[in-house]
Design an enzyme around this catalytic site. Sequence first.
Site, mmCIF file in Angstrom:
data_model
loop_
_atom_site.group_PDB
_atom_site.id
_atom_site.type_symbol
_atom_site.label_atom_id
_atom_site.label_comp_id
_atom_site.label_asym_id
_atom_site.label_seq_id
_atom_site.Cartn_x
_atom_site.Cartn_y
_atom_site.Cartn_z
ATOM 1 N N TRP A 19 33.316 32.755 38.819
ATOM 2 C CA TRP A 19 33.559 33.975 38.696
ATOM 3 C C TRP A 19 34.957 34.450 39.507
ATOM 4 C CZ3 TRP A 19 32.068 37.566 35.622
ATOM 5 C CH2 TRP A 19 32.478 39.680 36.490
ATOM 6 N N MET A 20 35.538 35.437 38.632
ATOM 7 C CA MET A 20 36.489 36.214 39.650
ATOM 8 C C MET A 20 36.478 37.860 39.320
ATOM 9 S SD MET A 20 40.670 35.983 38.964
ATOM 10 C CE MET A 20 40.699 36.289 37.161
ATOM 11 N N ASN A 21 36.890 38.695 40.143
ATOM 12 C CA ASN A 21 37.014 39.768 40.063
ATOM 13 C C ASN A 21 38.293 40.659 40.119
ATOM 14 O OD1 ASN A 21 34.893 40.181 41.262
ATOM 15 N ND2 ASN A 21 34.916 42.470 41.766
ATOM 16 N N ASP A 22 38.657 41.345 40.875
ATOM 17 C CA ASP A 22 39.478 41.996 41.036
ATOM 18 C C ASP A 22 41.006 41.234 41.778
ATOM 19 O OD1 ASP A 22 37.410 44.240 40.866
ATOM 20 O OD2 ASP A 22 38.363 45.025 42.592
ATOM 21 N N GLN A 38 39.007 37.917 43.848
ATOM 22 C CA GLN A 38 37.339 38.590 44.235
ATOM 23 C C GLN A 38 36.808 37.300 43.354
ATOM 24 O OE1 GLN A 38 35.727 41.217 45.914
ATOM 25 N NE2 GLN A 38 36.866 40.087 47.067
ATOM 26 N N SER A 79 36.924 44.416 47.614
ATOM 27 C CA SER A 79 38.312 44.080 48.044
ATOM 28 C C SER A 79 39.323 44.965 48.862
ATOM 29 C CB SER A 79 38.646 44.657 46.699
ATOM 30 O OG SER A 79 38.344 44.107 45.530
ATOM 31 N N ARG A 152 35.357 51.691 50.224
ATOM 32 C CA ARG A 152 36.083 50.876 50.656
ATOM 33 C C ARG A 152 37.377 50.159 49.900
ATOM 34 N NH1 ARG A 152 32.207 50.772 46.456
ATOM 35 N NH2 ARG A 152 32.275 50.503 44.099
ATOM 36 N N ASP A 153 37.888 49.501 49.721
ATOM 37 C CA ASP A 153 38.844 48.847 48.605
ATOM 38 C C ASP A 153 40.250 49.749 50.074
ATOM 39 O OD1 ASP A 153 37.070 47.414 47.132
ATOM 40 O OD2 ASP A 153 37.623 49.069 45.673
ATOM 41 N N GLU A 204 37.638 53.434 43.091
ATOM 42 C CA GLU A 204 37.587 51.991 43.729
ATOM 43 C C GLU A 204 38.930 51.511 43.987
ATOM 44 O OE1 GLU A 204 33.550 49.954 42.691
ATOM 45 O OE2 GLU A 204 34.941 49.707 40.965
ATOM 46 N N TRP A 296 33.641 46.120 33.701
ATOM 47 C CA TRP A 296 32.168 45.912 34.152
ATOM 48 C C TRP A 296 30.946 46.399 33.265
ATOM 49 C CZ3 TRP A 296 31.322 43.502 38.014
ATOM 50 C CH2 TRP A 296 32.163 42.877 39.530
HETATM 51 C C1 FRU Z 1 35.663 46.907 41.639
HETATM 52 C C2 FRU Z 1 34.771 46.683 42.808
HETATM 53 C C3 FRU Z 1 35.311 47.309 44.311
HETATM 54 C C4 FRU Z 1 34.788 46.077 45.187
HETATM 55 C C5 FRU Z 1 34.795 44.848 44.580
HETATM 56 C C6 FRU Z 1 33.610 44.459 44.680
HETATM 57 O O1 FRU Z 1 36.251 46.233 40.693
HETATM 58 O O2 FRU Z 1 33.719 47.083 42.752
HETATM 59 O O3 FRU Z 1 35.774 48.274 44.473
HETATM 60 O O4 FRU Z 1 35.098 46.019 46.562
HETATM 61 O O5 FRU Z 1 34.825 45.148 43.382
HETATM 62 O O6 FRU Z 1 33.365 43.088 44.451
#
Ligand code: FRU
Length: 492
Positions: A19-22, A38, A79, A152-153, A204, A296
């Site tokens: 899995w990958m996100n940001d 991420q 993030s 965050r972030d 975010e 999401w």
């Molecule tokens: C955005 C987010 C960020 C958080 C990260 C967690 O997609 O929700 O706010 O830091 O993903 O994986």
Amino acid sequence: EMQDTDYRPNFHFTPKENWMNDPNGMFYLDGTYHLFYQYHPESSTWGTMHWGHATSKDMISWQHQPVALFPDEHGWIFSGSAVVDKNNTSGLGSDGQVPIVALFTYHDMEGEKSGRDDFQTQGMAYSLDKGKTWIKYKNNPVLKNPGIRDFRDPKVTWDAQRNQWVMALATYEKNLFYTSKDLIDWEFASDFGEGIGAHGGVWECPDFIPMKVQGTDTVKWVLIQSLNPGAYNGGSGTQYFVGDFDGKTFTPESYVNDLGEKHDYWIDFGKDNYAGVTWNNAPGGRTLFIGWMSNWEYANVVPTETWRSTSTIARELKLHLVDGVYRISSAPVMELDSYLDKSFTKASMELSKGSTIVSVDDVSLSKTELSFEIPKLEDKDYKFLLTNAIGDSLTFGYDHSKAQFYIDRSKSGKVDFNENFAKKPSVAPRISDNENLSVTVLLDKTSIELFFDKGTTVMSEIFFPKNSFLEFKSLSNHTFLITDLKASELKL
Ligand code: FRU
């Protein structure tokens, strides 16, 4: 039937597995672009967050690197950003080493479960070998939580005018700005955003950067602000606000103060470009951006199994002053063009319904640029079709009666893994009023990125056909003339 590995794009970044996100912590140094992201190394759905790492010479072909940041006693690694500390303001480098300093969010799962509000804090790590290996700062966290649930972030930028670092940090309904001389001690400066722009969910992943206005020497500060849910077409998306920064306070342009829920200042109107931010220390003063090409609403259930999620193509952003307002345009980075293979060009081509526009060996890996005239008084729909032999189709185009672009992926193959994926076509306003409409269409097996009017309106979406799309046709009911067609295959 296509599945899993067949769905992996060729010239977009994807994790090798899982899995990958940001995108996180991107910086450039000595010819190398770094991308962190991420990452959940144990599963192809979201979970225990790490920072994955990849490097590239051109932001198109990527080399996988070992995981850069692992969770520790302070929590999972959410993030954040990284900066090249050239002047060693942090004092972390010795003997002329240039420290790379990463600021990220610690997410303390135990704290969250126990019902506390202060489970997100900001941590720091640094690298003394150009981003290869990372050392966690000994006195983490560098920024404690004052009792705010969403905190965050951190995105850090150098403010050259004041000789200071500026951090933008997202909370639910606004951004907080902090400043620092050394990337370690952070002082609260101001906040921005309550009641301005779209707030259908949580703010975010901000980015706060100075940008030169095209054709001038004026510098404006741009706040790029991701929001989930509540984006233009639902779920996750990224809006932006332009103004001035005096070292403490962000003062938006007056029209920005009037922006409500439904405005048209979005980096991308499609459903799949989220949490995007820009590279630190990019060469030549370019503003280089990459986003997470998902949403999401369905990111965890898209029909791949061994890997999940793609980045957008890296893009160059530009700031323009148009009719008294500031607009950001995006274009795929020019580095992409060195992957153009067999190309064909046409100065003009008449299209009727069903005409083939692009015939390259593999339409699903191609870049096409075309333009056409839209007579002012004719309310026509300029519609394009991608299709394969088994009848999967994706349509997109421009409906002049509504001055609206659209993408309809409802028949694009696998769509029923989530009810929001293809519930309704996505739409985007046409911002330009030029009588000539141009579009760059970038296809990479499972994604379409549309840059209309030189990137003034952008739409990016993913799709999962059962077989590759092989045809690119006109689906308009009327005949019209396209000009300056250039279609190319892309080869790595
Ligand atoms: C955005 C987010 C960020 C958080 C990260 C967690 O997609 O929700 O706010 O830091 O993903 O994986």
